[in-house]
Every structure is written in C-alpha cells, then in structure tokens.
Design a protein around this motif. Structure first.
Motif, PDB file in Angstrom:
ATOM      1  N   GLU A 123       3.497 -42.815 -11.480  1.00  0.00           N
ATOM      2  CA  GLU A 123       4.702 -43.266 -11.756  1.00  0.00           C
ATOM      3  C   GLU A 123       4.815 -44.598 -11.019  1.00  0.00           C
ATOM      4  OE1 GLU A 123       7.400 -40.374  -9.941  1.00  0.00           O
ATOM      5  OE2 GLU A 123       7.286 -39.116 -11.405  1.00  0.00           O
ATOM      6  N   PHE A 124       5.682 -45.521 -11.673  1.00  0.00           N
ATOM      7  CA  PHE A 124       6.041 -46.717 -10.876  1.00  0.00           C
ATOM      8  C   PHE A 124       7.664 -47.049 -11.016  1.00  0.00           C
ATOM      9  CE2 PHE A 124       2.125 -47.545 -13.548  1.00  0.00           C
ATOM     10  CZ  PHE A 124       1.253 -48.620 -12.673  1.00  0.00           C
ATOM     11  N   GLU A 125       7.832 -47.201  -9.798  1.00  0.00           N
ATOM     12  CA  GLU A 125       9.291 -47.197  -9.404  1.00  0.00           C
ATOM     13  C   GLU A 125       9.743 -48.805  -9.494  1.00  0.00           C
ATOM     14  OE1 GLU A 125      10.411 -44.082  -5.984  1.00  0.00           O
ATOM     15  OE2 GLU A 125       8.731 -45.328  -5.436  1.00  0.00           O
ATOM     16  N   LEU A 126      10.846 -48.905 -10.269  1.00  0.00           N
ATOM     17  CA  LEU A 126      11.320 -50.378 -10.304  1.00  0.00           C
ATOM     18  C   LEU A 126      12.639 -50.534  -9.434  1.00  0.00           C
ATOM     19  CD1 LEU A 126      10.935 -53.034 -11.822  1.00  0.00           C
ATOM     20  CD2 LEU A 126      12.619 -52.081 -13.528  1.00  0.00           C
ATOM     21  N   PHE A 127      12.524 -51.582  -8.691  1.00  0.00           N
ATOM     22  CA  PHE A 127      13.582 -52.224  -7.927  1.00  0.00           C
ATOM     23  C   PHE A 127      14.093 -53.538  -8.152  1.00  0.00           C
ATOM     24  CE2 PHE A 127      11.197 -49.136  -5.402  1.00  0.00           C
ATOM     25  CZ  PHE A 127      11.991 -48.316  -5.027  1.00  0.00           C
ATOM     26  N   ALA A 128      15.529 -53.828  -7.986  1.00  0.00           N
ATOM     27  CA  ALA A 128      15.814 -55.054  -8.257  1.00  0.00           C
ATOM     28  C   ALA A 128      16.472 -55.700  -6.920  1.00  0.00           C
ATOM     29  CB  ALA A 128      17.248 -55.285  -9.185  1.00  0.00           C
ATOM     30  N   SER A 129      16.050 -56.906  -6.536  1.00  0.00           N
ATOM     31  CA  SER A 129      16.545 -57.287  -5.300  1.00  0.00           C
ATOM     32  C   SER A 129      17.029 -58.811  -5.381  1.00  0.00           C
ATOM     33  CB  SER A 129      15.772 -57.291  -4.272  1.00  0.00           C
ATOM     34  OG  SER A 129      14.390 -57.813  -4.487  1.00  0.00           O
ATOM     35  N   GLY A 130      18.151 -59.172  -6.136  1.00  0.00           N
ATOM     36  CA  GLY A 130      18.925 -60.382  -6.278  1.00  0.00           C
ATOM     37  C   GLY A 130      18.615 -60.724  -7.772  1.00  0.00           C
ATOM     38  N   ASP A 131      18.693 -61.917  -8.187  1.00  0.00           N
ATOM     39  CA  ASP A 131      18.845 -62.469  -9.496  1.00  0.00           C
ATOM     40  C   ASP A 131      17.215 -62.830  -9.899  1.00  0.00           C
ATOM     41  OD1 ASP A 131      21.534 -62.545  -9.892  1.00  0.00           O
ATOM     42  OD2 ASP A 131      21.833 -64.654  -9.243  1.00  0.00           O
ATOM     43  N   LEU A 191       7.956 -53.523  -7.953  1.00  0.00           N
ATOM     44  CA  LEU A 191       7.364 -52.560  -8.588  1.00  0.00           C
ATOM     45  C   LEU A 191       6.408 -51.867  -7.680  1.00  0.00           C
ATOM     46  CD1 LEU A 191       7.327 -51.121 -11.699  1.00  0.00           C
ATOM     47  CD2 LEU A 191       5.150 -52.503 -12.003  1.00  0.00           C
ATOM     48  N   ARG A 192       6.567 -50.229  -7.766  1.00  0.00           N
ATOM     49  CA  ARG A 192       5.766 -49.722  -6.563  1.00  0.00           C
ATOM     50  C   ARG A 192       5.084 -48.491  -7.181  1.00  0.00           C
ATOM     51  NH1 ARG A 192       9.296 -47.531  -1.622  1.00  0.00           N
ATOM     52  NH2 ARG A 192      10.030 -46.168  -3.138  1.00  0.00           N
ATOM     53  N   ALA A 193       3.856 -48.477  -6.870  1.00  0.00           N
ATOM     54  CA  ALA A 193       3.038 -47.127  -7.219  1.00  0.00           C
ATOM     55  C   ALA A 193       2.216 -46.874  -5.948  1.00  0.00           C
ATOM     56  CB  ALA A 193       2.047 -47.584  -8.178  1.00  0.00           C
ATOM     57  N   VAL A 196       2.873 -52.364  -3.867  1.00  0.00           N
ATOM     58  CA  VAL A 196       3.997 -52.921  -4.356  1.00  0.00           C
ATOM     59  C   VAL A 196       3.554 -54.379  -5.000  1.00  0.00           C
ATOM     60  CG1 VAL A 196       6.051 -54.024  -3.710  1.00  0.00           C
ATOM     61  CG2 VAL A 196       5.330 -51.801  -2.716  1.00  0.00           C
ATOM     62  N   TRP A 197       4.146 -54.438  -6.009  1.00  0.00           N
ATOM     63  CA  TRP A 197       4.097 -55.934  -6.836  1.00  0.00           C
ATOM     64  C   TRP A 197       5.427 -56.446  -6.851  1.00  0.00           C
ATOM     65  CZ3 TRP A 197       1.800 -51.694  -8.476  1.00  0.00           C
ATOM     66  CH2 TRP A 197       0.454 -51.452  -8.337  1.00  0.00           C
ATOM     67  N   GLN A 198       5.719 -57.533  -6.337  1.00  0.00           N
ATOM     68  CA  GLN A 198       6.957 -58.256  -6.383  1.00  0.00           C
ATOM     69  C   GLN A 198       6.906 -59.452  -7.457  1.00  0.00           C
ATOM     70  OE1 GLN A 198       8.020 -59.175  -2.346  1.00  0.00           O
ATOM     71  NE2 GLN A 198       9.347 -57.379  -2.166  1.00  0.00           N
ATOM     72  N   VAL A 199       7.694 -59.368  -8.329  1.00  0.00           N
ATOM     73  CA  VAL A 199       7.755 -60.451  -9.464  1.00  0.00           C
ATOM     74  C   VAL A 199       9.158 -60.978  -9.405  1.00  0.00           C
ATOM     75  CG1 VAL A 199       7.550 -61.007 -12.088  1.00  0.00           C
ATOM     76  CG2 VAL A 199       6.236 -58.994 -10.881  1.00  0.00           C
ATOM     77  N   THR A 226      12.259 -45.523 -13.058  1.00  0.00           N
ATOM     78  CA  THR A 226      10.819 -45.163 -12.797  1.00  0.00           C
ATOM     79  C   THR A 226      10.205 -44.969 -14.063  1.00  0.00           C
ATOM     80  OG1 THR A 226      11.362 -43.555 -10.957  1.00  0.00           O
ATOM     81  CG2 THR A 226       9.117 -43.461 -11.983  1.00  0.00           C
ATOM     82  N   TYR A 227       8.846 -45.763 -14.341  1.00  0.00           N
ATOM     83  CA  TYR A 227       8.137 -45.830 -15.238  1.00  0.00           C
ATOM     84  C   TYR A 227       7.246 -44.536 -15.091  1.00  0.00           C
ATOM     85  CZ  TYR A 227       9.166 -50.737 -16.032  1.00  0.00           C
ATOM     86  OH  TYR A 227       9.913 -51.874 -16.301  1.00  0.00           O
ATOM     87  N   VAL A 228       6.909 -43.643 -16.279  1.00  0.00           N
ATOM     88  CA  VAL A 228       6.562 -42.512 -15.823  1.00  0.00           C
ATOM     89  C   VAL A 228       5.242 -42.334 -16.953  1.00  0.00           C
ATOM     90  CG1 VAL A 228       6.564 -39.896 -15.897  1.00  0.00           C
ATOM     91  CG2 VAL A 228       8.568 -41.471 -15.093  1.00  0.00           C
TER      92      VAL A 228
END
Length: 153
Positions: free
Chosen positions: A74-82, A87-89, A93-96, A119-121
C-alpha cells in the motif's frame, strides 16, 4: 521448430503484471498522480514501482520508487499545499512537487505531511491496482477526484 521458438517467449511474459492506479488531483486528466506496477518475469515475487506525476502541459515525470513486493503493498497519498504531495510505503516517503515537477525529498527519515487523500493498493497478482479515496471528501483539495476522470463537458 521455428514457430515453437517464437511462441515460447510469449508464454514467459503471459503471467506478468503491468497495471496502475491514478489519483486525479483537480478533477481533470491534466493533473494526476499514478502509481505503476510492473513485474519483469512471472516467477518474480517483486515488481518495479514508478510514480508518474503529471500537471500538463508543464510537468510530466516518472519517479522510480524501486523494487517492492508484488502483493500486499500500500502507498498512502497525502497533500500538503498547492501541488505538494507525499507518498508513503511503510517507513519510506517520497515528496513530489508538481508545480516545478521535482522530487523534493525521499527516504526513511522523511515524514509524510498534509491531509491523507487515499491509498494506492496492490492486493494481489490477480487483482488490478486501485486507488481508494479517503471517506471524507471534504478533506481533499477542491475538485479532487480519485475514482474516475471527469465527464467530458
């Protein structure tokens, strides 16, 4: 004999997994985050994962996430601003950032910041990857959609 030799490689690739799941950031096909899963050989238990970040026409980038288990990931997706996404597995964590199309940070000591969008599953080899949106749509950025692209207008 030649016919047999040309068909055999096709059987080796027949059981391979090659699928993806997409999050539509602003409700259009122009701003998306897609996680792609590709299995090289059918006997391998791992797959190559890639994050495809797009904010067309300015940004299109493939970010290799590495080789990870084919199933139960599973990859969890988070948004923090514009246009900033995490993306966390597991602990990684990868921040894009899709405004400038850059990989801001990655690693085991990076934290996933922001509002969880879903979550991407990758459940199993036999089921397609999917994106499961969080239950509270009010927490997502305005116009965000996860299940399907918008209907043409």
């Amino acid at each position: 004999m030649r016919k047999i030799l040309t068909v055999v490689p096709l059987f080796l690739l027949a059981g391979c997994v090659n699928d993806s799941a997409t999050f539509y950031a602003d409700g259009t096909r122009e701003h998306t985050l897609t996680v792609r899963r590709q299995q090289e050989f059918f006997w391998k238990e791992d797959a190559q994962y890639t994050l495809m970040a797009a904010r067309l026409p300015e940004c299109q980038r493939a970010i290799p996430l590495g080789e990870m288990p084919l199933e139960g990931l599973e990859f969890e997706l988070f948004a923090s601003g514009d246009s900033i996404w995490s993306l966390r597995a597991g602990k990684y964590v990868w921040q894009v950032e899709t405004q400038g199309c850059t990989l801001v940070a990655e690693g085991g000591n990076t934290t996933a910041a922001g509002t969880k969008l879903g979550t991407y599953v990758a459940e199993s080899k036999k089921s397609k990857m999917r994106f499961d949106a969080e239950a509270a749509p009010a927490a997502a950025p305005a116009g965000a959609s996860a299940d399907a692209p918008p209907a043409p207008q």
